[in-house]
Design a protein around this motif. Structure first.
Motif, mmCIF file in Angstrom:
data_model
loop_
_atom_site.group_PDB
_atom_site.id
_atom_site.type_symbol
_atom_site.label_atom_id
_atom_site.label_comp_id
_atom_site.label_asym_id
_atom_site.label_seq_id
_atom_site.Cartn_x
_atom_site.Cartn_y
_atom_site.Cartn_z
ATOM 1 N N SER A 1 10.465 -14.484 -10.042
ATOM 2 C CA SER A 1 9.498 -14.488 -11.133
ATOM 3 C C SER A 1 9.505 -13.130 -11.822
ATOM 4 O O SER A 1 9.570 -12.092 -11.164
ATOM 5 N N LYS A 2 9.408 -13.157 -13.143
ATOM 6 C CA LYS A 2 9.330 -11.909 -13.914
ATOM 7 C C LYS A 2 7.879 -11.502 -14.166
ATOM 8 O O LYS A 2 7.616 -10.406 -14.643
ATOM 9 N N ASP A 3 6.943 -12.411 -13.854
ATOM 10 C CA ASP A 3 5.523 -12.139 -14.089
ATOM 11 C C ASP A 3 4.908 -11.574 -12.818
ATOM 12 O O ASP A 3 4.285 -12.284 -12.021
ATOM 13 N N LEU A 4 5.090 -10.253 -12.631
ATOM 14 C CA LEU A 4 4.631 -9.589 -11.415
ATOM 15 C C LEU A 4 3.640 -8.482 -11.738
ATOM 16 O O LEU A 4 3.806 -7.750 -12.715
ATOM 17 N N ILE A 5 2.613 -8.359 -10.916
ATOM 18 C CA ILE A 5 1.675 -7.247 -11.000
ATOM 19 C C ILE A 5 1.520 -6.662 -9.600
ATOM 20 O O ILE A 5 1.341 -7.396 -8.627
ATOM 21 N N ARG B 1 6.340 4.807 -9.926
ATOM 22 C CA ARG B 1 5.548 4.458 -11.104
ATOM 23 C C ARG B 1 6.421 4.407 -12.353
ATOM 24 O O ARG B 1 6.291 3.497 -13.191
ATOM 25 N N ASN B 2 7.313 5.369 -12.483
ATOM 26 C CA ASN B 2 8.200 5.412 -13.653
ATOM 27 C C ASN B 2 9.112 4.193 -13.703
ATOM 28 O O ASN B 2 9.385 3.653 -14.779
ATOM 29 N N VAL B 3 9.583 3.781 -12.536
ATOM 30 C CA VAL B 3 10.436 2.585 -12.487
ATOM 31 C C VAL B 3 9.655 1.362 -12.954
ATOM 32 O O VAL B 3 10.138 0.553 -13.758
ATOM 33 N N PHE B 4 8.432 1.217 -12.452
ATOM 34 C CA PHE B 4 7.616 0.067 -12.852
ATOM 35 C C PHE B 4 7.309 0.103 -14.347
ATOM 36 O O PHE B 4 7.330 -0.936 -15.022
ATOM 37 N N GLU B 5 7.020 1.270 -14.868
ATOM 38 C CA GLU B 5 6.741 1.391 -16.303
ATOM 39 C C GLU B 5 7.959 1.005 -17.131
ATOM 40 O O GLU B 5 7.841 0.332 -18.165
ATOM 41 N N SER B 6 9.137 1.397 -16.673
ATOM 42 C CA SER B 6 10.358 1.071 -17.424
ATOM 43 C C SER B 6 10.631 -0.429 -17.437
ATOM 44 O O SER B 6 11.282 -0.948 -18.350
ATOM 45 N N LYS B 7 10.131 -1.123 -16.415
ATOM 46 C CA LYS B 7 10.306 -2.579 -16.327
ATOM 47 C C LYS B 7 9.080 -3.331 -16.857
ATOM 48 O O LYS B 7 9.028 -4.556 -16.776
ATOM 49 N N LYS B 8 8.112 -2.542 -17.385
ATOM 50 C CA LYS B 8 6.875 -3.127 -17.920
ATOM 51 C C LYS B 8 6.106 -3.939 -16.863
ATOM 52 O O LYS B 8 5.543 -4.996 -17.153
ATOM 53 N N ILE B 9 6.103 -3.419 -15.643
ATOM 54 C CA ILE B 9 5.355 -4.038 -14.550
ATOM 55 C C ILE B 9 4.040 -3.272 -14.373
ATOM 56 O O ILE B 9 4.035 -2.067 -14.120
ATOM 57 N N GLU C 1 0.787 -1.230 0.000
ATOM 58 C CA GLU C 1 0.000 0.000 0.000
ATOM 59 C C GLU C 1 0.817 1.278 0.000
ATOM 60 O O GLU C 1 0.239 2.362 0.012
ATOM 61 N N ASN C 2 2.156 1.189 0.006
ATOM 62 C CA ASN C 2 2.927 2.422 -0.131
ATOM 63 C C ASN C 2 4.113 2.197 -1.063
ATOM 64 O O ASN C 2 4.515 1.060 -1.336
ATOM 65 N N SER C 3 4.658 3.279 -1.533
ATOM 66 C CA SER C 3 5.685 3.222 -2.571
ATOM 67 C C SER C 3 6.936 2.487 -2.125
ATOM 68 O O SER C 3 7.500 1.676 -2.871
ATOM 69 N N GLU C 4 7.385 2.755 -0.896
ATOM 70 C CA GLU C 4 8.614 2.151 -0.401
ATOM 71 C C GLU C 4 8.497 0.627 -0.350
ATOM 72 O O GLU C 4 9.383 -0.103 -0.799
ATOM 73 N N HIS C 5 7.389 0.138 0.205
ATOM 74 C CA HIS C 5 7.195 -1.309 0.298
ATOM 75 C C HIS C 5 7.014 -1.937 -1.076
ATOM 76 O O HIS C 5 7.532 -3.023 -1.354
ATOM 77 N N ALA C 6 6.268 -1.257 -1.941
ATOM 78 C CA ALA C 6 5.986 -1.806 -3.271
ATOM 79 C C ALA C 6 7.259 -1.978 -4.093
ATOM 80 O O ALA C 6 7.480 -3.036 -4.701
ATOM 81 N N ILE C 7 8.114 -0.979 -4.095
ATOM 82 C CA ILE C 7 9.327 -1.064 -4.923
ATOM 83 C C ILE C 7 10.323 -2.047 -4.321
ATOM 84 O O ILE C 7 10.977 -2.810 -5.045
ATOM 85 N N HIS C 8 10.438 -2.068 -3.010
ATOM 86 C CA HIS C 8 11.381 -2.983 -2.364
ATOM 87 C C HIS C 8 11.003 -4.438 -2.629
ATOM 88 O O HIS C 8 11.845 -5.247 -3.053
ATOM 89 N N LEU C 9 9.740 -4.782 -2.394
ATOM 90 C CA LEU C 9 9.304 -6.163 -2.549
ATOM 91 C C LEU C 9 9.333 -6.586 -4.011
ATOM 92 O O LEU C 9 9.731 -7.717 -4.328
ATOM 93 N N THR C 10 8.951 -5.704 -4.908
ATOM 94 C CA THR C 10 8.941 -6.053 -6.333
ATOM 95 C C THR C 10 10.352 -6.274 -6.850
ATOM 96 O O THR C 10 10.612 -7.234 -7.594
ATOM 97 N N LYS C 11 11.271 -5.409 -6.489
ATOM 98 C CA LYS C 11 12.674 -5.601 -6.894
ATOM 99 C C LYS C 11 13.188 -6.959 -6.436
ATOM 100 O O LYS C 11 13.843 -7.686 -7.186
ATOM 101 N N LEU C 12 12.886 -7.285 -5.193
ATOM 102 C CA LEU C 12 13.367 -8.533 -4.621
ATOM 103 C C LEU C 12 12.770 -9.736 -5.342
ATOM 104 O O LEU C 12 13.466 -10.714 -5.651
ATOM 105 N N LEU C 13 11.482 -9.667 -5.652
ATOM 106 C CA LEU C 13 10.791 -10.811 -6.249
ATOM 107 C C LEU C 13 11.202 -11.078 -7.692
ATOM 108 O O LEU C 13 11.009 -12.190 -8.196
ATOM 109 N N MET C 14 11.756 -10.086 -8.369
ATOM 110 C CA MET C 14 12.142 -10.258 -9.768
ATOM 111 C C MET C 14 13.121 -11.409 -9.961
ATOM 112 O O MET C 14 13.226 -11.964 -11.044
ATOM 113 N N ASN C 15 13.812 -11.785 -8.894
ATOM 114 C CA ASN C 15 14.765 -12.885 -8.999
ATOM 115 C C ASN C 15 14.066 -14.246 -9.004
ATOM 116 O O ASN C 15 14.647 -15.242 -9.415
#
Length: 301
Positions: free
Chosen positions: A167-171, A184-192, A151-165
């Protein structure tokens, strides 16, 4: 009233490890367990050498059996509801929900933490297809279509970065909260993909997540995922003793389990009010127990 060298409150990996160490040091101790271990909902525990994939209850049963080999360890299946210190005698008094009372020279707090989820439906899937720790459960969900509920930006980016190792299929699902433009820009650049609509329902069968339904009307297929809970201590024992806490809610220690209150020790997730692995919690319990034993030794020598 029974008097012990030390009372250990909590029988997770930290408390069990502490009890084992003190029992082997021939200390007369008691350990209290009310069966509320946080990992009790998990199907398997991972990352503990020689026990990878073990069921949490089996892990606990093995540990309890080992403790029974030491005659100076007493095990009580009771809930501690009150802890006090007599400042004149420096003795600690523990009262349980069974209206029993016990006395000890030292107290070791290892009661752990509990989770509070951003939506109540998570409980139906938690420990089966939704988790909070990729190190504990990422391998089992590798290469699957996963949800990241944060529910917040810090948690969302941290957990998503970690999970990329794993699975690449993340939403990412924020349950009605907006993310910062930078994230948001980071997620868009990674097509998440990111969905900021409120989550209406989690759909699945027998704890297996299948779809996430949003209030916007959209339904997205996911086979599992990770969620960021809020963690909290289930009791106020440390606060009642006036143990010092830092600005992040971490109980201040000397690094070896001693709090700022003489005679009060702490180990495992209780100290940090955050999640930990079985192995780290067990190591914390060992360190705190050696501090208890050394302090008792020096006081009595």
């Amino acid at each position: 009233m029974d008097k012990f060298d030390c009372i250990v409150i909590g029988a997770g990996p930290a408390g069990l490890s502490a009890a084992l160490t003190l029992g082997r040091a021939r200390r007369n101790i008691a350990i209290f367990d009310n069966g509320t271990n946080r990992n009790r909902v998990t199907q398997a525990s991972h990352g503990f050498l020689t026990r990878d994939g073990i069921k949490p209850q089996e892990f606990k049963d093995i540990a309890m059996k080992e403790l029974q080999s030491y005659p100076s360890i007493s095990i009580f299946h009771e809930t501690v509801i009150e802890v006090d210190k007599d400042n004149q005698t420096d003795l600690f008094f523990v009262k349980t929900s069974n209206n029993a009372s016990y006395m000890a020279e030292k107290i070791l707090l290892a009661t752990g933490i509990q989770e509070e989820f951003p939506l109540s439906q998570v409980k139906q899937y938690y420990g089966k297809s939704l988790f909070n720790c990729p190190y504990c459960d990422g391998w089992e969900l590798r290469d699957q279509p996963l949800a990241v509920i944060a529910e917040n930006s810090e948690h969302a980016i941290h957990l998503t970065k970690l999970l990329m190792n794993w699975s690449k299929d993340l939403i990412v699902f924020t349950n009605g909260h907006e993310l910062s433009d930078q994230v948001r820009n980071v997620f868009e650049s990674k097509k998440i993909k990111v969905y900021t609509s409120i989550i209406k329902n989690l759909l699945g069968d027998h704890g297996k997540l299948e779809r996430i339904e949003l209030e916007s009307g959209e339904t997205i297929s996911r086979s599992g995922g990770f969620v960021v809970p809020r963690f909290y201590r289930p009791n106020q024992f440390a606060e009642q003793f006036n143990c010092q806490v830092d600005e992040n809610g971490i109980i201040i220690t000397d690094g070896n389990g001693r709090t700022t209150v003489p005679g009060v020790y702490i180990a495992g997730e209780t100290e940090k009010a955050g999640p930990s692995s079985l192995m780290i919690a067990a190591a914390d319990g060992f360190k705190a127990a050696t501090s208890v034993n050394m302090d008792l030794t020096l006081e009595r020598f």
